[in-house]
Design a protein around this motif. Structure first.
Motif, PDB file in Angstrom:
ATOM      1  N   ARG A 233       1.107  -3.431   3.463  1.00 59.93           N
ATOM      2  CA  ARG A 233       0.629  -4.595   4.284  1.00 59.93           C
ATOM      3  C   ARG A 233      -0.446  -4.234   5.509  1.00 59.93           C
ATOM      4  O   ARG A 233      -1.092  -5.103   5.803  1.00 59.93           O
ATOM      5  N   ARG A 234      -0.194  -2.929   5.892  1.00 61.58           N
ATOM      6  CA  ARG A 234      -0.942  -2.859   7.016  1.00 61.58           C
ATOM      7  C   ARG A 234      -2.421  -2.694   6.739  1.00 61.58           C
ATOM      8  O   ARG A 234      -3.163  -2.598   7.614  1.00 61.58           O
ATOM      9  N   LEU A 235      -2.693  -2.223   5.493  1.00 60.83           N
ATOM     10  CA  LEU A 235      -4.202  -2.246   4.943  1.00 60.83           C
ATOM     11  C   LEU A 235      -4.861  -3.747   5.175  1.00 60.83           C
ATOM     12  O   LEU A 235      -6.073  -3.633   4.939  1.00 60.83           O
ATOM     13  N   ALA A 236      -3.995  -4.653   5.102  1.00 60.37           N
ATOM     14  CA  ALA A 236      -4.571  -5.972   4.979  1.00 60.37           C
ATOM     15  C   ALA A 236      -4.631  -6.521   6.617  1.00 60.37           C
ATOM     16  O   ALA A 236      -5.483  -7.186   6.915  1.00 60.37           O
ATOM     17  N   ASP A 237      -3.685  -6.042   7.228  1.00 59.52           N
ATOM     18  CA  ASP A 237      -3.452  -6.588   8.652  1.00 59.52           C
ATOM     19  C   ASP A 237      -2.765  -5.444   9.464  1.00 59.52           C
ATOM     20  O   ASP A 237      -1.562  -5.246   9.457  1.00 59.52           O
ATOM     21  N   PRO A 238      -3.299  -4.605  10.252  1.00 58.38           N
ATOM     22  CA  PRO A 238      -2.831  -3.320  11.050  1.00 58.38           C
ATOM     23  C   PRO A 238      -1.798  -4.087  11.783  1.00 58.38           C
ATOM     24  O   PRO A 238      -0.855  -3.271  12.332  1.00 58.38           O
ATOM     25  N   SER A 239      -1.615  -5.236  12.293  1.00 59.08           N
ATOM     26  CA  SER A 239      -0.810  -5.629  13.527  1.00 59.08           C
ATOM     27  C   SER A 239       0.547  -6.271  12.563  1.00 59.08           C
ATOM     28  O   SER A 239       1.270  -6.668  13.567  1.00 59.08           O
ATOM     29  N   VAL A 240       0.692  -6.271  11.556  1.00 61.08           N
ATOM     30  CA  VAL A 240       1.964  -6.780  10.808  1.00 61.08           C
ATOM     31  C   VAL A 240       3.065  -6.133  11.579  1.00 61.08           C
ATOM     32  O   VAL A 240       3.152  -4.874  11.619  1.00 61.08           O
ATOM     33  N   LYS A 241       4.111  -7.016  11.523  1.00 59.49           N
ATOM     34  CA  LYS A 241       5.490  -6.463  11.785  1.00 59.49           C
ATOM     35  C   LYS A 241       5.972  -5.794  10.784  1.00 59.49           C
ATOM     36  O   LYS A 241       6.214  -6.381   9.785  1.00 59.49           O
ATOM     37  N   PRO A 242       6.778  -4.398  10.881  1.00 59.57           N
ATOM     38  CA  PRO A 242       7.243  -3.629   9.743  1.00 59.57           C
ATOM     39  C   PRO A 242       8.585  -4.606   9.144  1.00 59.57           C
ATOM     40  O   PRO A 242       9.252  -5.239  10.017  1.00 59.57           O
ATOM     41  N   MET A 243       8.901  -4.728   7.876  1.00 58.40           N
ATOM     42  CA  MET A 243       9.932  -5.700   7.391  1.00 58.40           C
ATOM     43  C   MET A 243      10.842  -4.801   6.607  1.00 58.40           C
ATOM     44  O   MET A 243      11.768  -5.234   6.161  1.00 58.40           O
ATOM     45  N   ILE A 244      10.446  -3.379   6.409  1.00 57.63           N
ATOM     46  CA  ILE A 244      11.412  -2.451   5.710  1.00 57.63           C
ATOM     47  C   ILE A 244      12.188  -1.370   6.610  1.00 57.63           C
ATOM     48  O   ILE A 244      11.254  -0.912   7.467  1.00 57.63           O
ATOM     49  N   SER A 245      13.460  -1.243   6.342  1.00 53.37           N
ATOM     50  CA  SER A 245      14.213  -0.315   6.712  1.00 53.37           C
ATOM     51  C   SER A 245      14.632   0.914   5.738  1.00 53.37           C
ATOM     52  O   SER A 245      15.406   0.614   5.023  1.00 53.37           O
ATOM     53  N   PRO A 246      13.793   1.938   5.750  1.00 56.85           N
ATOM     54  CA  PRO A 246      13.996   2.575   4.545  1.00 56.85           C
ATOM     55  C   PRO A 246      15.236   3.606   5.056  1.00 56.85           C
ATOM     56  O   PRO A 246      15.528   3.806   5.972  1.00 56.85           O
ATOM     57  N   SER A 247      16.024   3.456   3.927  1.00 61.34           N
ATOM     58  CA  SER A 247      17.234   4.254   3.946  1.00 61.34           C
ATOM     59  C   SER A 247      17.307   5.393   2.649  1.00 61.34           C
ATOM     60  O   SER A 247      17.149   4.882   1.536  1.00 61.34           O
ATOM     61  N   GLN A 248      17.845   6.572   2.721  1.00 63.29           N
ATOM     62  CA  GLN A 248      17.908   7.542   1.723  1.00 63.29           C
ATOM     63  C   GLN A 248      19.366   7.897   1.288  1.00 63.29           C
ATOM     64  O   GLN A 248      20.196   7.669   1.797  1.00 63.29           O
TER      65      GLN A 248
END
Ligand SMILES: Cc1cc2nc3c(=O)[nH]c(=O)nc-3n(C[C@H](O)[C@H](O)[C@H](O)COP(=O)(O)OP(=O)(O)OC[C@H]3O[C@@H](n4cnc5c(N)ncnc54)[C@H](O)[C@@H]3O)c2cc1C
Length: 529
Positions: A233-248
Motif C-alpha cells: 500500500r505504501r508503494l502507492a501512497d507512503p502516507s497510508v495508515k497501517p491496517m495490519i497487525s502481524p502476529s506469529q
C-alpha cells in the motif's frame, strides 16, 4: 505449467490486463482462480515462491474454528463450515476428515464442550463431517493412547477437516493456469504505476531469475500480499495508515510415536487462554500454535524461545510422555495478517474475518480471513474488483470448480495420494527410471520422481521450493531435509541444465533457510513487540 511458458504469456501480452494480483498465497491464488474462471484476463505475480509466506505455515486445518464459536462469531463459523464442505468436495485428494478429541479433566467439561460441539455440528448443516459425541475415559484412551491418564474423566469427539496447505496451493496455481490465468513466481512487484487520473493502473516488477524489470498495466490491481499488505500500500501512497497487525504462530513437529492413533487432540483452553492442537500429519505429530504480536513481518520468520517453551510445556501436560527439545524434528513459524483493532494489543482477540479495503489510490487490498475461507474471500474480492475496474459483470462458479488433481479415491496412491490424478504420472516416472523411485532420505517417503515432477510441472525453481512446498520435507524433519538437499540439487540441475556451481549455491541457500526450522541455533530472545 512451466515458468518459461508463463513468462512467454506475460511478454506476448500486448494489451492491458483486466486484473493484476500481487501475492501468490492462498488469498492471491484464490482470487486468480475466481477471476480467470469468470473469463477476466488475469496476471498474478509472486515475489518469492507460491506459498512461501503464511500459506505453507498453517495448522493444516480446514475448519470452522471452534474458538470463534466460543467468541460468539457465529457468522464466521458458519461461513467457514460451509467452505470446509465445499473444499472437501472440490479437492478430496487433499482435504480429509479428521477426528478431534477434547480431553476432559474437570466435571463440567463434558457437558460444556459436548453442547458446544453439538452446536458446531448443527451450524455446518448439510456440510457436516459427522456428529460429535461424549466419550468415556476408556474410549478416550483407546483413541488417544498417549494421553496423560492422570485425572482424566473422558472426552468429547468431533470432526473437522485436515489438508496439506502448500500442496493445495500448488494445485490451485495449476487450476488458475488451466482457467487461463498467467501466474509467475520469483517476480517481485517493486512499484505501482498511476494513470493521469492519479489512480493505480499497473505494476513495475522484477524477474528475480533474469534480473529483468518490466511493467504491466491493468484495469484493477489487487494487493494480496498477506502480512506485507501495508508495504505494498505504501508503494502507492507512503502516507497510508497501517491496517495490519502481524502476529506469529509456531508449530513443533515430532515423530508419530507421540500421537500414534488417527485422532487429534484439541485443547480449548491453554494456561494463557489459547487453543492448542496436537495433530497426526504425514505420519508425524504436529503441535501448535502460538499467537505473538511482532513488529514487522519477514519472509523467513523464526520461533521465539518462549513460544517453544510454551508448546513443550503445554504438550507435556497432556501427553503421557512429555516431549523435549531433542524430540523436535522441525519447527515452523507463520505470520497472521490480522486487521488492526484501534485499542487492542491482544492479537488473539483481533478479527479473523477478511477485509477488503480500497485506498484513495484505487489499490484494492484483501487480507485476513483463513485458509479455509479462501474461495469465499476470492468471490467477494473479485466482485469488488470487477466493480472498481468497471469489468463486465460475470457470475462466480468456483463453488463447483474442481481443483487440479481432483480424485475421489486418491488414498490408493499411498504417499503420492496428495497428487491425486497426477499420481499415476509420477508412478510412471518411477517405473521408467527405477533410481527415481528411491527415497531422497531414509527418514521420509519422498522420492526422486517427485523432484522431477515438481520441476517439470509445478514451477519449482529452487531446492527450497522442492523440499519445503512441493514435498513437505523441511516441515517434517529439518535434519533429514538438509541431508536430502544435495540429491535434490543434483536432480534439479540435471533437469534444468544448470552447472555444479548452481548446485552448491542452492545447497548453501537451503541450509541457511533450514536453520529457521531447527532448534540447533541461536534463538531470538524475546517476544516484546
Ligand atoms: C500459525 C498459523 C496457523 C494457521 N492455521 C490455519 C488453519 O489451520 N486453517 C486455516 O484455515 N487458516 C489458518 N491460518 C490462516 C491462513 O494460513 C492465512 O489466512 C493464509 O495463509 C493467508 O494467506 P495470504 O495469501 O493472505 O498470505 P501469504 O500466504 O503470506 O501470501 C502473501 C504472499 O505475498 C507475497 N508478496 C509480498 N510482497 C510481495 C511483492 N511486493 N510482490 C510480489 N509478491 C509479494 C509473499 O511472498 C507471499 O507469498 C493460520 C495462520 C497462521 C499464522
Amino acid at each position: 505449467m512451466t515458468r518459461p511458458e508463463m513468462l512467454n504469456r506475460l511478454h506476448s501480452h500486448q494489451s492491458e490486463w483486466d486484473i493484476i494480483i500481487v501475492g501468490g498465497g492462498a488469498t492471491g491464488v484464490g482470487v486468480a482462480i475466481d477471476a480467470a474462471s469468470r473469463g477476466y484476463d488475469t496476471l498474478l505475480l509472486e515475489g518469492s515462491d507460491f506459498g512461501k509466506g503464511t500459506s505453507s505455515r498453517s495448522t493444516k486445518l480446514v475448519h470452522g474454528g471452534v474458538r470463534y464459536l466460543e467468541q460468539g462469531n457465529i457468522s464466521l463459523v458458519m461461513e467457514a463450515l460451509k467452505e470446509r464442505g465445499i473444499l472437501r468436495q472440490n479437492a478430496p485428494h487433499i482435504v480429509s476428515d479428521l477426528a478431534f478429541v477434547v480431553p476432559n479433566y474437570d466435571w463440567w467439561e463434558a457437558p460444556f464442550y459436548g453442547l458446544g460441539l453439538k452446536i458446531y455440528n448443527i451450524l455446518s448443516g448439510k456440510y457436516g463431517f459427522g456428529p460429535s459425541k461424549i466419550l468415556s475415559r476408556e474410549e478416550t484412551l483407546e483413541r488417544l493412547p498417549t494421553l496423560n491418564p492422570d485425572g482424566l474423566r473422558g472426552g468429547v469427539i468431533y470432526y473437522d477437516g485436515q489438508f496439506d496447505d502448500a500442496r493445495l496451493l500448488i494445485n490451485m496455481v495449476a487450476t488458475a493456469a488451466e482457467q487461463g490465468a498467467t501466474l509467475i513466481n520469483y517476480c517481485r512487484v517493486t512499484g505501482l504505476t498511476k494513470g493521469g487520473d492519479g489512480f493505480v493502473n499497473g505494476v513495475t516488477a522484477r524477474d528475480d531469475e533474469s534480473g529483468a524489470e518490466f511493467t504491466a498495466t491493468a484495469k484493477v490491481v489487487v494487493n494480496a500480499t498477506g502480512p506485507f499488505t501495508d508495504s505494498l500500500r505504501r508503494l502507492a501512497d507512503p502516507s497510508v495508515k497501517p491496517m495490519i497487525s502481524p502476529s506469529q504462530g509456531i508449530h513443533l513437529v515430532f515423530d508419530r510415536s507421540f500421537l500414534p492413533g488417527d485422532s487429534a487432540i484439541m485443547v480449548p483452553h491453554t494456561s494463557d487462554g489459547r487453543v492448542m492442537f496436537a495433530i497426526p500429519w504425514h505420519n508425524h505429530t504436529l503441535v501448535g500454535t502460538t499467537d505473538t504480536a511482532i513488529p514487522e513481518p519477514t519472509l523467513d520468520p523464526s520461533p521465539l524461545e518462549e513460544e517453544i517453551e510454551f508448546i513443550l510445556t503445554t504438550a507435556g501436560q497432556y501427553l503421557h510422555k512429555a516431549p523435549t527439545r531433542s524430540d523436535v524434528l522441525s519447527v515452523y513459524t507463520g505470520i497472521r495478517p490480522l486487521f488492526k483493532a484501534a485499542n487492542s494489543n491482544n492479537t488473539a482477540a483481533l478479527s479473523r474475518d477478511h477485509t477488503i479495503h480500497i485506498d484513495e489510490s484505487g489499490l484494492l487490498s484483501i487480507a485476513g480471513g483463513k485458509w479455509t475461507t479462501y474461495r469465499n474471500m476470492a468471490e467477494d474480492c473479485v466482485n469488488h474488483a470487477a466493480m472498481l475496474g468497471k469489468l463486465p459483470e460475470r457470475e462466480c462458479f468456483t463453488k463447483r470448480l474442481n481443483i487440479h488433481g481432483f480424485h475421489p479415491q486418491a488414498q490408493k496412491f499411498g504417499h503420492l495420494s496428495f497428487y491425486g490424478s497426477d499420481a499415476p504420472a509420477i508412478q510412471a516416472l518411477m517405473r521408467e527410471e527405477p533410481e527415481l523411485a528411491e527415497p531422497l532420505t531414509a527418514a521420509l517417503p519422498y522420492v526422486g520422481a517427485e523432484v522431477i515432477w515438481a520441476v517439470r510441472y509445478e514451477m519449482a525453481r529452487t531446492v527450497e521450493d522442492v523440499l519445503s512446498r512441493r514435498t513437505r520435507s523441511l516441515f517434517l524433519n529439518a535434519k533429514a531435509a538438509m541431508e536430502a538437499a544435495p540429491k535434490v540439487a543434483a536432480l534439479m540441475a540435471r533437469e534444468l541444465q544448470y552447472d555444479s556451481d548452481w548446485e552448491s549455491k542452492q545447497i548453501q541457500a537451503f541450509q541457511r533457510i533450514a536453520m529457521h526450522f531447527t532448534l540447533e541455533r541461536e534463538l531470538v530472545g524475546s517476544s516484546k513487540a
